[in-house]
Design a protein around this motif. Structure first.
Motif, short mmCIF file in Angstrom:
data_model
loop_
_atom_site.label_atom_id
_atom_site.label_comp_id
_atom_site.label_asym_id
_atom_site.label_seq_id
_atom_site.Cartn_x
_atom_site.Cartn_y
_atom_site.Cartn_z
N MET A 70 2.63 8.81 -6.08
CA MET A 70 2.97 10.21 -5.80
C MET A 70 4.18 10.64 -6.63
O MET A 70 4.24 11.75 -7.14
CB MET A 70 3.30 10.39 -4.30
N ILE A 115 3.49 16.16 -13.22
CA ILE A 115 3.18 17.58 -13.02
C ILE A 115 4.44 18.42 -13.29
O ILE A 115 4.40 19.45 -13.97
CB ILE A 115 2.63 17.84 -11.60
N THR A 164 -2.25 22.83 -9.37
CA THR A 164 -0.86 23.05 -8.94
C THR A 164 -0.29 24.30 -9.61
O THR A 164 0.36 25.12 -8.96
CB THR A 164 0.02 21.83 -9.30
N PHE A 209 1.47 3.89 -2.95
CA PHE A 209 1.22 5.32 -2.73
C PHE A 209 2.44 6.15 -3.14
O PHE A 209 2.32 7.14 -3.86
CB PHE A 209 0.87 5.56 -1.26
N MET A 217 0.83 -1.21 0.00
CA MET A 217 0.00 0.00 0.00
C MET A 217 0.86 1.25 0.00
O MET A 217 0.66 2.15 -0.81
CB MET A 217 -0.89 0.02 1.25
N PHE A 242 6.75 12.33 8.08
CA PHE A 242 6.01 11.23 7.44
C PHE A 242 6.90 10.00 7.28
O PHE A 242 6.51 8.88 7.63
CB PHE A 242 5.51 11.71 6.06
N LEU A 263 -2.69 11.36 6.15
CA LEU A 263 -1.41 10.77 5.76
C LEU A 263 -0.80 9.99 6.93
O LEU A 263 -0.01 9.07 6.73
CB LEU A 263 -0.43 11.87 5.33
N ALA A 272 -4.90 7.99 2.15
CA ALA A 272 -3.76 8.89 1.88
C ALA A 272 -4.00 9.69 0.60
O ALA A 272 -3.66 10.89 0.55
CB ALA A 272 -2.48 8.08 1.77
N VAL A 273 -4.59 9.06 -0.41
CA VAL A 273 -4.86 9.78 -1.66
C VAL A 273 -5.87 10.91 -1.41
O VAL A 273 -5.68 12.04 -1.87
CB VAL A 273 -5.37 8.80 -2.76
N TYR A 318 -5.36 18.20 -11.48
CA TYR A 318 -4.24 18.32 -10.54
C TYR A 318 -3.19 19.31 -11.09
O TYR A 318 -2.66 20.14 -10.35
CB TYR A 318 -3.53 16.96 -10.34
N TYR A 327 -6.18 14.10 -13.68
CA TYR A 327 -4.78 14.52 -13.69
C TYR A 327 -4.64 15.95 -14.23
O TYR A 327 -3.82 16.72 -13.74
CB TYR A 327 -3.93 13.54 -14.51
N MET A 333 -4.12 13.69 0.27
CA MET A 333 -3.34 14.53 -0.64
C MET A 333 -4.24 15.49 -1.42
O MET A 333 -3.90 16.64 -1.66
CB MET A 333 -2.54 13.66 -1.63
N ASP A 375 -3.23 3.44 4.83
CA ASP A 375 -4.35 3.15 3.94
C ASP A 375 -4.19 3.99 2.67
O ASP A 375 -4.22 5.24 2.72
CB ASP A 375 -5.67 3.49 4.65
N TYR A 376 -4.04 3.30 1.56
CA TYR A 376 -3.77 3.97 0.29
C TYR A 376 -4.86 4.99 -0.06
O TYR A 376 -4.61 6.16 -0.35
CB TYR A 376 -3.63 2.93 -0.82
#
Lengths: 320, 483
Positions: free
Chosen positions: A9, A16, B464, A5, A1, B16, B259, B191-192, B460, B457, B195, B187-188
């Motif tokens: 990222m 980006i 940004t 992630f 997981m 983190f 996160l 976390a997404v 995003y 995307y 973000m 937990d994926y």
């Protein structure tokens, strides 16, 4: 997981980053085509489109004083004013280097010198003009005067923060749209009359003289020396010209004025065909009517001075 | 440390990485969170760390003592000790000068002259937030809704949890504290979403709030020189500024918590789409509204009793809520004004009409709903004038100028003269539209974008880019830090 992630990222961040980097390339390229201030002179330099026999380097005192049209007429050659408003010698080096890299070697370089050109640069004036020129060559110079430069170099588009008109300027570049350009061969005339700010400054000083305690002249003269070596390597004749200053201002600068002049003169003596020419005692310096402030000649003053500088160039250099 | 600073940009990934890769046991992770939180807070002013530690020790000890104490009278004494210590500190640091000044003014009005002796007190950042959080713990232990913890590290980490330490959401012990006991599993999905919330929070803060701020500051500082329409424009922009600022902070806080495997309560649910004031207060600063509901409104009677007590209770809760924001009459009037807005709904029993979530199936609101939303927004914006003004006189004068200044229909201020407002207008429209189409979700990625990876995307990248283009040279603080 976690692995998934982090990979996601990383990929997203990279994507980006690349997109923004490409966008920055497109914008930089557009600005390099822009034919309006403050990009026009820079773009002419980069394109190698100037190729003048005589070029004038320096700050606003170059930009406002040396009229190439008058000089060209008198000397029958091609000259160009590359004075960069609001800059001291450290930043002026960027333009010098760009010019030598892209244009043919001039026969004569006139570098305007004075006291303020030795001041440390605390802030980049009209910073946006440098955006398309964030090259490795310029990094060291820009980074020395602006703390944000390092991050601006590594984060794409970050340098354009706060400049939301950048897209419009880019479009102007690609569409070759011209807006009003007040410069004529890099020279900008100012026909205003005396602005009176000098009197206010004098009043604030209350009889005191300017002491320039914030300037480490020794250190700044080393930077100048480095610049002069570069100028000398790229030209047959280099004239270090101290353009007229209103005489009362010179009185305020008395504490360092003669010493700095001597330093410039000594610097010139080190090189072949390099001369220091002082116009501070010229008759122009004693008449307010030729200035719009104590440091800058107005249109009339600049016209007379340009005639004189043409004669000076002819005196020191024989054109082939 | 500010979320929108370079320091935080370095701080977060380091904490983190240590949290998930170095310290894997909950106890070690809690110690890390505690140290990181003290570092985060101490970055601003380390001296005030002692205040947090003191508050933590007091409530931790009282919690344990309450658990062991069966005698009701003694339990009450313990509870009041906690309330006295916590509110005493808050009162002294935040309200001392306000009361002294008003005391002097009041006596002055009766011709009695008292020499002034106000103190030069620095208000510790976030004191109102962590004080309320620790208080809720003691009250809940007293009410036997929460079993007190004997795990000091977990409790201290709960009090100082850095994402929400200085501006909330104000968490309840029953919700957050147990999360410090459990083993955290990364937990994926969580976390997404975290973000996304962080990204959207930065957009709200940097683009919307900081974008509106210079216009608002100029207009509120020089209101006497500007036309009615300019003053209205300034008030509307302040509505967006304060929302962007506070909701932005909350979203970043919730996102960062996710996160680290923590779930914080939602603090905002698209409040400007509310159809009446009651709904607005169910959607704005939810953690504070519910705090006051549970620990003040209900204990003094709530909606029970006759109309008189109901009205009284509404005024009490709104005025206290206003006063919580700061020691200034402007906040009290702001609270009272909201109570006044609430009154008709209460008297007509319509304060619980809009309990449903927004209908997310329709593209646009009906005319009726649109009018209701606009009316609510206008009322809220009017009240914000008091919130933003330096004092009551200025607020009233500002409102007067809206009506008496020229009806010149052009927005014109010193700042609009020198700056192009079009980009901000575009961002505001983008912001409103994106929030509207995400109104059934916690974060801005709605079902439409969820289904289409490319569009998501692209979103995003655009967000940004816009954030980068609007970053200011000096990171600006969050408005709610001062509370």
């Amino acid at each position: 997981m976690m692995k998934q992630f982090l990979i996601k990222m990383f990929h997203l961040g990279l994507l980006i980053y690349l997109i923004l980097w490409c966008l920055q390339l497109v914008i930089d390229a557009g600005l390099k085509l822009n034919q309006n201030n403050p990009f026009y002179e820079w773009n002419m330099i980069d394109k190698g489109a100037i190729n003048a026999e005589v070029v004038f380097f320096g700050s606003s005192r170059t930009y406002k004083h040396y009229n190439p049209e008058i000089i060209d007429k008198k000397l029958h050659l091609n000259s160009y004013n590359l004075g960069n408003d609001g800059t001291a010698i450290d930043i002026q080096r960027i333009r010098n280097k760009a010019y030598f890299a892209n244009n043919k070697t001039p026969q004569v370089i006139v570098q305007n010198v004075d006291i303020t050109s030795l001041f440390p640069t605390e802030k980049l004036y009209k910073k946006n003009q440098y955006f398309p020129r964030y090259t490795i060559r310029n990094f060291e110079i820009l980074n020395a005067v602006d703390d944000a430069i390092f991050i601006e170099y590594i984060i794409p588009m970050y340098k354009y923060r706060g400049y939301l008109n950048v897209f419009e300027l880019t479009l102007q570049g690609y569409l070759s749209t011209k807006t009003e350009n007040k410069n004529h061969k890099g020279f900008s005339v100012n026909n205003s009359s005396w602005d009176g700010k000098f009197e206010q400054q004098k009043q604030q000083l209350n009889g005191e003289k300017l002491n320039f305690s914030h300037v480490n002249f020794k250190e700044r003269l080393l930077v100048f020396d480095e610049m002069l070596a570069n100028l000398n390597a790229h030209s047959n004749t280099v004239l270090l010209v101290w353009a007229p200053e209103y005489y009362e201002r010179q009185e305020l600068e008395a504490a360092v004025l003669s010493n700095i002049k001597n330093k410039y003169s000594e610097a010139a003596d080190k090189y072949k065909n390099t001369y220091f020419i002082d116009f501070t005692k010229d008759s122009l310096s004693y008449h307010k009517k030729y200035f719009y402030n104590s440091y800058h000649l107005n249109g009339t003053g600049a016209a007379i001075f340009s005639e004189k500088i043409a004669d000076t160039i002819a005196k020191y250099h024989v054109f082939k | 440390m500010l979320f929108n600073s370079v320091e935080f940009l370095l701080f977060l990934p380091v904490v983190f990485a240590m949290y998930w890769f170095v310290f894997k046991k909950p106890i070690h992770q809690n110690i890390l969170i505690l140290c990181a939180s003290y570092f985060f807070y101490g970055w601003w002013d380390w001296r005030f760390l002692f205040l947090i530690i003191f508050s933590t020790l007091v409530d931790y000890s009282i919690g344990l003592l309450l658990h062991n104490e069966k005698v009701i009278r003694k339990r009450k004494i313990l509870l009041w000790t906690s309330i006295f210590v916590n509110l005493g500190l808050l009162g002294y640091l935040k309200y001392y000068n306000f009361f002294i000044n008003n005391f002097i003014t009041a006596f002055d009005a009766f011709g009695v002259e008292i020499s002034e002796s106000t103190l030069n007190i620095i208000l510790p950042v976030g004191i109102s937030f962590y004080t309320f959080q620790t208080l809720s713990y003691t009250i809940d232990v007293y009410r036997k809704k929460v079993i007190p913890t004997n795990n000091f590290i977990a409790f201290a980490a709960f009090v100082t949890f850095f994402p929400q330490l200085v501006a909330g959401p104000i968490e309840r012990a029953a919700h957050l504290l147990p999360q410090f006991y459990k083993k955290r599993v990364f937990d994926y999905r969580n976390a997404v979403i975290g973000m996304r919330l962080i990204l959207w929070g930065f957009f709200q803060k940097i683009v919307i709030a900081d974008g509106c701020a210079p216009y608002v500051n100029d207009i509120f500082e020089n209101y006497m020189n500007y036309s009615s329409i300019t003053l209205i424009f300034g008030s509307v922009l302040f509505s967006f500024q304060i929302y962007g600022d506070f909701a932005g902070y909350s979203n970043i806080a919730i996102g960062v918590s996710r996160l680290f495997g923590f779930d914080l309560m939602r603090n905002f649910k698209y409040p400007y789409f509310s159809r009446d004031i009651a709904e607005f207060w169910r959607r704005w600063h939810i953690s504070l509204s519910t705090w006051f509901r549970d620990y003040l409104y209900i204990p003094i009677g709530g909606s029970k009793g006759g109309k008189y007590s109901q009205v009284r209770n509404v005024f009490v809760i709104f005025i206290v809520s206003g006063f919580w924001h700061g020691a200034n009459w402007t906040f009290i009037v702001w609270g009272a004004l909201n109570a006044l807005y609430f009154l008709p709904l209460l008297l007509l029993n319509k304060n619980r009409t809009h309990l449903d979530d927004f209908d997310s199936k329709t593209l646009f609101p009906t005319v009726k709903v649109f009018v209701q939303m606009c009316t609510t927004f206008i009322l809220i914006t009017f009240a914000w004038i008091f919130f933003r003004s330096d004092n009551i006189t200025v607020a009233i004068d500002f409102i007067k100028h809206i009506f008496v200044n020229s009806n010149y229909l052009k927005i014109s201020s010193a700042y609009t003269y020198n700056h192009n407002i079009r980009p901000l207008a575009v961002y505001l429209v983008f912001f409103i539209l994106l929030e509207w189409f995400s109104r059934d979700r916690e974060q801005f990625v709605n079902t439409f974008f969820e289904r289409n990876t490319y569009l998501r995307y692209a979103m995003y990248v655009i967000i940004t880019l816009v954030i980068i283009l609007n970053i200011q040279n000096e990171a600006s603080g969050f408005i709610y830090f001062q509370f």
